[in-house]
Design an enzyme around this catalytic site. Structure first.
Site, PDB file in Angstrom:
ATOM      1  N   GLU A 113     -11.411  17.255  12.600  1.00 52.19           N
ATOM      2  CA  GLU A 113     -11.129  16.374  13.741  1.00 52.19           C
ATOM      3  C   GLU A 113     -12.368  15.656  14.256  1.00 52.19           C
ATOM      4  O   GLU A 113     -12.271  14.570  14.812  1.00 52.19           O
ATOM      5  CB  GLU A 113     -10.482  17.184  14.880  1.00 52.19           C
ATOM      6  N   ASP A 135     -11.860  23.827  19.604  1.00 53.72           N
ATOM      7  CA  ASP A 135     -11.353  23.455  18.285  1.00 53.72           C
ATOM      8  C   ASP A 135     -10.563  24.608  17.676  1.00 53.72           C
ATOM      9  O   ASP A 135     -11.128  25.529  17.100  1.00 53.72           O
ATOM     10  CB  ASP A 135     -12.527  23.071  17.369  1.00 53.72           C
ATOM     11  N   LYS A 162     -20.474  14.770  19.661  1.00 49.69           N
ATOM     12  CA  LYS A 162     -19.131  15.355  19.498  1.00 49.69           C
ATOM     13  C   LYS A 162     -18.846  16.303  20.656  1.00 49.69           C
ATOM     14  O   LYS A 162     -19.607  17.223  20.921  1.00 49.69           O
ATOM     15  CB  LYS A 162     -19.045  16.111  18.162  1.00 49.69           C
ATOM     16  N   ARG A 180     -14.874  14.138  12.831  1.00 45.80           N
ATOM     17  CA  ARG A 180     -15.161  12.827  12.243  1.00 45.80           C
ATOM     18  C   ARG A 180     -14.214  11.751  12.768  1.00 45.80           C
ATOM     19  O   ARG A 180     -14.581  10.584  12.850  1.00 45.80           O
ATOM     20  CB  ARG A 180     -15.130  12.931  10.704  1.00 45.80           C
ATOM     21  N   ASP A 195      -8.100  20.022  11.027  1.00 41.23           N
ATOM     22  CA  ASP A 195      -9.319  20.722  11.446  1.00 41.23           C
ATOM     23  C   ASP A 195     -10.573  19.881  11.174  1.00 41.23           C
ATOM     24  O   ASP A 195     -11.661  20.220  11.648  1.00 41.23           O
ATOM     25  CB  ASP A 195      -9.416  22.079  10.731  1.00 41.23           C
ATOM     26  N   LYS A 255      -7.172  27.381  12.528  1.00 37.09           N
ATOM     27  CA  LYS A 255      -8.243  28.266  12.042  1.00 37.09           C
ATOM     28  C   LYS A 255      -7.789  29.717  12.100  1.00 37.09           C
ATOM     29  O   LYS A 255      -6.935  30.070  12.915  1.00 37.09           O
ATOM     30  CB  LYS A 255      -9.479  28.123  12.957  1.00 37.09           C
ATOM     31  N   ASP A 309     -17.807  23.698  20.407  1.00 41.01           N
ATOM     32  CA  ASP A 309     -17.670  22.507  19.566  1.00 41.01           C
ATOM     33  C   ASP A 309     -17.981  21.207  20.330  1.00 41.01           C
ATOM     34  O   ASP A 309     -17.816  20.111  19.812  1.00 41.01           O
ATOM     35  CB  ASP A 309     -16.263  22.472  18.961  1.00 41.01           C
TER      36      ASP A 309
HETATM   37  N1  BES Z   1     -16.004  22.408  14.532  1.00 39.54           N
HETATM   38  C1  BES Z   1     -15.823  22.660  13.134  1.00 39.54           C
HETATM   39  C2  BES Z   1     -17.133  22.962  12.418  1.00 39.54           C
HETATM   40  C3  BES Z   1     -17.876  24.203  12.825  1.00 39.54           C
HETATM   41  C4  BES Z   1     -17.843  25.317  12.024  1.00 39.54           C
HETATM   42  C5  BES Z   1     -18.657  24.216  13.952  1.00 39.54           C
HETATM   43  C6  BES Z   1     -18.552  26.438  12.372  1.00 39.54           C
HETATM   44  C7  BES Z   1     -19.370  25.343  14.316  1.00 39.54           C
HETATM   45  C8  BES Z   1     -19.335  26.444  13.511  1.00 39.54           C
HETATM   46  C9  BES Z   1     -15.193  21.438  12.470  1.00 39.54           C
HETATM   47  O1  BES Z   1     -14.332  20.706  13.269  1.00 39.54           O
HETATM   48  C10 BES Z   1     -14.380  21.931  11.324  1.00 39.54           C
HETATM   49  O2  BES Z   1     -13.451  22.623  11.553  1.00 39.54           O
HETATM   50  N2  BES Z   1     -14.757  21.539  10.106  1.00 39.54           N
HETATM   51  C11 BES Z   1     -14.069  21.923   8.939  1.00 39.54           C
HETATM   52  C12 BES Z   1     -13.890  20.707   8.069  1.00 39.54           C
HETATM   53  C13 BES Z   1     -12.965  20.922   6.896  1.00 39.54           C
HETATM   54  C14 BES Z   1     -11.564  21.138   7.380  1.00 39.54           C
HETATM   55  C15 BES Z   1     -13.053  19.717   5.988  1.00 39.54           C
HETATM   56  C16 BES Z   1     -14.896  22.983   8.214  1.00 39.54           C
HETATM   57  O3  BES Z   1     -16.115  22.867   8.189  1.00 39.54           O
HETATM   58  O4  BES Z   1     -14.292  23.932   7.723  1.00 39.54           O
HETATM   59 ZN    ZN Z   2     -14.671  20.826  15.317  1.00 44.37          ZN
HETATM   60 MN    MN Z   3     -12.336  21.476  13.213  1.00 46.86          MN
END
Ligand code: BES
Ligand code: ZN
Ligand code: MN
Length: 481
Positions: free
Chosen positions: A333, A254, A249, A335, A331, A261, A272
């Protein structure tokens, strides 16, 4: 940073600092034992005492704990303690008297001492004024392993892993206004340039859209001025036989997109792209070590930005394999871009797939910064990844797949939704979603959101870890044998 082996008497070592390990209950050999201050040294794990025997000039005596409890991970921690002592005395060259490693492979211990010294010497200083936008030369110039045992080959592995890990950490540290998708493509070209057996192909936005990579297209729509890239590297280490597919990834920033966020801590989302960094530099180390295995590595690289042209919640997209997704949360994204990259990697010839991704915050809640989550549809591949994790210290913990989790990912009006309002089993949900894009291949997914940054491990400290680089090298060795 160079690492090498020697086999000379302690008194003949001329490094700035010589590290000597001491197990609990053991004594120091003479004349070191009677050097002033040496009686303060102990076998307590991580303890350190610097003494001045004359020849060599300086010795740091490092406690290694009980001899029968010594592990590769403890060797890494001791290696980091030695490097910190070297820094204290403002030295540039470190020598280790390789301790008696008991049942452990001496080469493995030597590699860990080297790797950990390089990791702990990592410094990201190019943005301090006066540095001219350049990294200062590394404070650690050489690590020497002094032993009568034949550890030369493993010392080279430790050197390659340490340096590749630090290059990944450097990429992780670079801000998003520098480390853009095109910057990562440039790094991929550099790697291909440096190795005869590595080639690279880079797709731009138009090519991504034309190919039908609807996930990468959708996520990149908000970044009007920053073009996405789909980077494919091929390493022909064997030329025939199994091809391992690696996917990383590479979201260079992000924001969350329209599902934005909160601002506190958002700056950390420059990391990210940590999965991509680990895949890039892991492949680089594998090529440098000439591991006999064929690999195809894919990095879907994009920003995730909100804007007037951005992907919106509720938008429906079609992924590369034809499956449709309702984007309920922009968010989620990672996947979406990994889905296309996995399909692409399989179609380009990968027989088995391993992806690394900072995919969910939920993995931080579940496993903290100690284990990455492993999710896999194949017990053999999962076992190989677990073994590589154990060997590298980049630990993984397997989470299950189950039809009931799969049901959570199903859409009302589409095949899939990318996030569920229920917020159940967030890390597994993401893994279940990815499984839909594995083209029937054995696949292992590593969620490194908790382990890519700020683990606080002795040899990584705060900030970037390069998590995955060593694991991928260990996995490549295993799969090539
Ligand atoms: N890049 C984030 C995940 C992340 C969180 C990486 C903390 C490093 C530290 C990912 O893209 C994300 O935002 N995931 C969301 C998914 C949710 C919206 C289903 C999450 O984990 O909140
Ligand atoms: Zn992300
Ligand atoms: Mn995200």
């Amino acid at each position: 940073m160079k690492a090498y082996t020697t086999d000379v008497a302690l008194s003949d070592l001329d490094a700035d600092l010589v590290a000597v390990g001491l197990f609990e209950g053991d004594g120091l050999s003479e004349p070191l034992g009677s050097t002033a201050g040496a009686s303060d040294a102990s076998g307590d794990f991580k303890s350190k005492v610097i003494v001045y025997p004359g020849k060599p000039e300086r010795v740091v005596i490092i406690g290694l704990g009980p001899k029968d409890g010594f592990t590769l991970e403890k060797a890494r921690v001791a290696g980091a303690v030695a490097q910190k002592a070297l820094k204290e005395v403002k030295g540039e060259a470190l020598a280790w008297m390789l301790p008696d490693t008991g049942d452990l492979d001496p080469g493995g211990v030597a590699a860990c001492l080297v790797e950990a010294a390089i990791f702990s010497a990592f410094d990201f200083d190019r943005y301090k004024s006066g540095s001219d936008g350049k990294e200062a030369p590394p404070s650690l110039k050489a690590v020497e392993i002094n032993t009568g045992k034949d550890v030369a080959a493993m010392v080279k592995v430790g050197e390659a892993v340490g340096n590749a890990g630090n290059r990944a950490r450097y990429l992780q540290s670079l801000p998003a206004n520098v480390a853009t998708p095109e910057y990562l493509a440039g790094r991929a070209r550099e790697i291909a340039e440096a190795h005869e057996k590595v080639t690279v192909e880079v797709m731009d936005r138009a090519a991504i859209i034309k190919a039908g990579m609807g996930g990468l297209e959708a996520v990149s729509k908000g970044g009007e001025h920053v073009e996405p890239r789909l980077i494919t590297l091929r390493y022909t280490g064997k030329g025939g036989g199994e091809t391992l597919g690696l996917v990383g990834k590479s979201v260079t920033f992000d924001t969350g997109g329209i599902s934005i966020k909160p601002s506190a801590g958002m700056h950390e989302m420059k990391m990210d792209m940590s999965g991509g960094a680990a895949v890039l530099e892991g492949l680089n180390a594998i090529a440098e070590l000439e591991i006999p295995l064929d690999i195809i590595a894919v990095l879907p690289a994009t920003e995730n930005m909100p804007s007037g042209t951005a992907l919106k919640p509720g938008d429906i997209i079609t992924q590369l394999n034809g499956k449709t997704v309702e984007v309920t949360n922009t968010d989620a994204e990672g996947r979406l871009i990994l889905a296309d990259a996995l399909v692409h990697c399989a179609r380009e010839g990968a027989d088995r797939l391993v992806d690394l991704a900072t995919l969910t915050g939920a993995v931080l809640i579940g496993l903290g910064s100690t284990y990455a989550a492993l999710i896999s549809n194949d017990d053999d591949l999962a076992a190989a990844v677990e073994k590589a994790g154990e060997l590298s210290g980049e630990l993984v913990w397997r989470l299950p797949l189950h039809d009931e989790y799969k049901d959570l990912t199903k859409g009302e009006i589409t095949d899939l939704v990318n996030a569920s309002a229920q917020r159940k089993a967030g890390t597994i949900y993401a893994g279940s979603f990815l499984e839909e894009f594995t083209e029937g291949k054995p696949w292992a997914h590593l969620d490194i959101a908790g382990t890519a940054w700020d683990t606080g491990r002795e040899y990584w400290g705060k900030g970037p870890t390069g998590f995955g680089v060593h694991l991928l090298v260990a996995l490549a060795y295993d799969l090539s044998s």
